[in-house]
Design a protein around this motif. Structure first.
Motif, mmCIF file in Angstrom:
data_model
loop_
_atom_site.group_PDB
_atom_site.id
_atom_site.type_symbol
_atom_site.label_atom_id
_atom_site.label_comp_id
_atom_site.label_asym_id
_atom_site.label_seq_id
_atom_site.Cartn_x
_atom_site.Cartn_y
_atom_site.Cartn_z
ATOM 1 N N ALA A 34 0.834 -1.211 0.000
ATOM 2 C CA ALA A 34 0.000 0.000 0.000
ATOM 3 C C ALA A 34 0.866 1.257 0.000
ATOM 4 O O ALA A 34 0.556 2.239 -0.689
ATOM 5 C CB ALA A 34 -0.920 -0.003 1.220
ATOM 6 N N SER A 37 2.136 2.034 -3.509
ATOM 7 C CA SER A 37 1.053 2.569 -4.352
ATOM 8 C C SER A 37 0.693 3.990 -3.918
ATOM 9 O O SER A 37 0.524 4.881 -4.757
ATOM 10 C CB SER A 37 -0.185 1.670 -4.266
ATOM 11 O OG SER A 37 0.077 0.425 -4.873
ATOM 12 N N GLU A 38 0.619 4.193 -2.627
ATOM 13 C CA GLU A 38 0.228 5.511 -2.111
ATOM 14 C C GLU A 38 1.265 6.584 -2.502
ATOM 15 O O GLU A 38 0.916 7.743 -2.738
ATOM 16 C CB GLU A 38 0.081 5.426 -0.583
ATOM 17 C CG GLU A 38 -0.463 6.646 0.107
ATOM 18 C CD GLU A 38 -1.887 7.049 -0.353
ATOM 19 O OE1 GLU A 38 -2.600 6.219 -0.954
ATOM 20 O OE2 GLU A 38 -2.253 8.217 -0.119
ATOM 21 N N GLN A 63 -8.501 -6.261 0.965
ATOM 22 C CA GLN A 63 -9.299 -5.231 1.666
ATOM 23 C C GLN A 63 -8.394 -4.375 2.557
ATOM 24 O O GLN A 63 -8.566 -3.172 2.652
ATOM 25 C CB GLN A 63 -10.365 -5.901 2.541
ATOM 26 C CG GLN A 63 -11.496 -6.523 1.751
ATOM 27 C CD GLN A 63 -12.534 -5.475 1.343
ATOM 28 O OE1 GLN A 63 -12.699 -4.471 2.000
ATOM 29 N NE2 GLN A 63 -13.214 -5.726 0.222
ATOM 30 N N LYS A 66 -6.618 -1.962 0.458
ATOM 31 C CA LYS A 66 -7.544 -0.903 0.010
ATOM 32 C C LYS A 66 -7.912 0.054 1.144
ATOM 33 O O LYS A 66 -8.320 1.182 0.897
ATOM 34 C CB LYS A 66 -8.799 -1.552 -0.584
ATOM 35 C CG LYS A 66 -8.520 -2.141 -1.970
ATOM 36 C CD LYS A 66 -9.596 -3.063 -2.459
ATOM 37 C CE LYS A 66 -10.902 -2.391 -2.720
ATOM 38 N NZ LYS A 66 -11.908 -3.336 -3.277
ATOM 39 N N SER A 67 -7.777 -0.431 2.394
ATOM 40 C CA SER A 67 -8.075 0.486 3.507
ATOM 41 C C SER A 67 -6.920 1.477 3.700
ATOM 42 O O SER A 67 -7.071 2.497 4.361
ATOM 43 C CB SER A 67 -8.309 -0.305 4.809
ATOM 44 O OG SER A 67 -7.066 -0.805 5.290
ATOM 45 N N THR A 69 -4.860 2.589 0.948
ATOM 46 C CA THR A 69 -4.665 3.426 -0.245
ATOM 47 C C THR A 69 -5.818 3.235 -1.231
ATOM 48 O O THR A 69 -6.384 2.147 -1.321
ATOM 49 C CB THR A 69 -3.328 3.089 -0.960
ATOM 50 O OG1 THR A 69 -3.161 3.979 -2.058
ATOM 51 C CG2 THR A 69 -3.257 1.661 -1.457
ATOM 52 N N ASN A 70 -6.113 4.334 -1.953
ATOM 53 C CA ASN A 70 -7.127 4.221 -3.026
ATOM 54 C C ASN A 70 -6.467 3.990 -4.371
ATOM 55 O O ASN A 70 -7.135 3.883 -5.384
ATOM 56 C CB ASN A 70 -7.895 5.555 -3.164
ATOM 57 C CG ASN A 70 -8.709 5.821 -1.942
ATOM 58 O OD1 ASN A 70 -9.261 4.888 -1.365
ATOM 59 N ND2 ASN A 70 -8.773 7.091 -1.536
ATOM 60 N N ARG A 71 -5.145 3.956 -4.364
ATOM 61 C CA ARG A 71 -4.408 3.896 -5.634
ATOM 62 C C ARG A 71 -4.304 2.447 -6.134
ATOM 63 O O ARG A 71 -4.465 1.505 -5.361
ATOM 64 C CB ARG A 71 -3.022 4.492 -5.429
ATOM 65 C CG ARG A 71 -3.075 5.946 -4.969
ATOM 66 C CD ARG A 71 -2.195 6.785 -5.857
ATOM 67 N NE ARG A 71 -2.461 8.200 -5.671
ATOM 68 C CZ ARG A 71 -1.587 9.072 -5.202
ATOM 69 N NH1 ARG A 71 -0.398 8.674 -4.827
ATOM 70 N NH2 ARG A 71 -1.899 10.345 -5.134
ATOM 71 N N GLU A 100 -11.946 -7.330 -6.528
ATOM 72 C CA GLU A 100 -11.487 -6.276 -5.602
ATOM 73 C C GLU A 100 -10.880 -5.078 -6.331
ATOM 74 O O GLU A 100 -10.278 -4.208 -5.713
ATOM 75 C CB GLU A 100 -10.479 -6.853 -4.602
ATOM 76 C CG GLU A 100 -11.105 -7.801 -3.595
ATOM 77 C CD GLU A 100 -12.226 -7.143 -2.793
ATOM 78 O OE1 GLU A 100 -12.073 -5.999 -2.362
ATOM 79 O OE2 GLU A 100 -13.282 -7.803 -2.632
ATOM 80 N N GLY A 101 -10.955 -5.086 -7.652
ATOM 81 C CA GLY A 101 -10.539 -3.897 -8.414
ATOM 82 C C GLY A 101 -9.108 -3.917 -8.911
ATOM 83 O O GLY A 101 -8.639 -2.932 -9.486
ATOM 84 N N CYS A 102 -8.382 -5.027 -8.696
ATOM 85 C CA CYS A 102 -7.005 -5.098 -9.195
ATOM 86 C C CYS A 102 -7.051 -5.234 -10.725
ATOM 87 O O CYS A 102 -7.795 -6.039 -11.262
ATOM 88 C CB CYS A 102 -6.300 -6.305 -8.562
ATOM 89 S SG CYS A 102 -4.633 -6.560 -9.175
#
Ligand SMILES: Cc1cc2nc3c(=O)[nH]c(=O)nc-3n(C[C@H](O)[C@H](O)[C@H](O)COP(=O)(O)O)c2cc1C
Length: 330
Positions: A34, A37-38, A63, A66-67, A69-71, A100-102
């Protein structure tokens, strides 16, 4: 040659900087992924590490990321057909990651075709790990979008060719190439971009960060070690793995026995040998992570250790790389 931090890779993936934190068993904890990515790069999940070392079911681990970073983040998929159970697990993992959006996947060790077809349907991107042109040809035929070019300075399973040799032999494919191996400082980063790479994938540099949950003595060993103390050992996975020469590594040696070597070569036993070594390596690394580093552990690292002089935060590492690249242009 001017360097740009906006590359074919950053545009394709939708990230600010061409910097990947490569998947690492056992070092890829969710906080590290995270943080990268952040900070504008992209962290890549190693699903087996997430589950067996860091104690998350894949869905919960994603999850957690994702908690923080939103990136965008990525996921590694080992596509080697070691067993039906493994393939089933990997297919399920890809489905979960997509849910999960990956949208960025790095495939390793086999035929990436099924991953390409699943990921493309969802509008995602697949890069494949390669160490030589023959593997790249197959992966490109199967429709991958880019190549992670693992060179002879890399941590983990190093390749046999230099970054320049790999670039020269792979550039004709016309897809973005990522330099994996030997990037420890700003200069290494700039050199890779100047060679023509669309980005870098780093492992060792990110282990020596505050966000990596590895033990302090492992991080300090990376800071203290010189590249002449990086050796290849066959004793962990059966194929050469880049590790720090510790008293333990010296004591047990780096070669497998002649019988094991024969069984690795013989087609009927090769698959079982790889499974056995893979399983024991997973246990070994899991154990060392839970009970603390010591000279009895295998500390994986690449030759860029010579360019790593302190444990820093991920944001500081990325910020230094990016501002040096921007300055180089002025
Ligand atoms: C401790 C460690 C574990 C690794 N584990 C994996 C892995 O599980 N899967 C993979 O594709 N690459 C793995 N790699 C390779 C990294 O993703 C990356 O390509 C490599 O570290 C780049 O070289 P560098 O260490 O010189 O930066 C590992 C590397 C290290 C250092």
């Amino acid at each position: 040659m001017p360097v740009s931090i906006e590359t074919a890779f950053t545009k394709q993936i939708g990230v600010k900087y061409p910097i990947i934190c490569g998947p690492m068993y056992p070092c890829s904890n969710p906080e590290l992924i995270a943080a990268v990515s952040e900070a504008g790069g992209i962290g890549v999940v190693q699903p087996l590490s997430l589950m067996y070392v860091h104690g998350y079911e894949l869905h919960d681990g994603l999850q957690k990321i994702k908690s923080l970073t939103n990136r965008p983040f990525g996921m590694n998929v080992i596509v080697e057909k070691s067993s039906e159970k493994h393939e089933k697990y990997m297919r399920k993992s890809v489905d979960i990651a997509l849910e999960e959006g990956c949208r960025f996947f790095i495939t390793s060790l086999g035929n990436p075709q099924w991953v390409v077809s699943a990921v493309k349907k969802a509008g995602g991107i697949v890069y494949h790990d390669v160490t030589a042109r023959k593997w790249a040809e197959k992966a490109i035929d199967h429709g991958v979008d880019g190549l992670i070019c693992v060179n002879n300075r890399a941590g983990g399973h190093a390749g046999a060719h230099s970054a320049q040799e790999l670039f020269d032999s792979l550039k004709s494919f016309g897809v973005p190439l990522i330099c994996a191996g030997g990037i420890g400082n700003e200069e290494d980063f700039i050199n890779a971009l100047k060679m023509g790479y669309a980005g870098v994938q780093m492992g060792t540099r990110f282990i020596a960060t505050k966000e990596c949950s590895e033990k302090d003595d492992y991080k300090q060993a990376i800071v203290d070690t010189n590249e002449k103390d990086i050796v290849l050992t066959e004793r962990v996975t059966g194929i050469p793995l880049s590790v720090i020469r510790t008293p333990y590594v010296e004591h047990v040696g780096t070669k497998i026995s002649p019988l094991s070597r024969f069984l690795f070569k013989y087609p009927l036993t090769k698959k079982w040998m790889r499974m056995w070594y893979g399983f024991t390596a997973m246990r070994k690394f899991k154990h060392s992570n839970l009970y603390g580093g010591s000279s009895k552990d295998y500390w994986q690292a690449g030759k860029c250790v010579s360019h790593i002089h302190s444990v820093e935060s991920v944001a500081d590492v990325i910020e230094k790389f990016v501002s040096a690249a921007k300055k180089d242009n002025n």
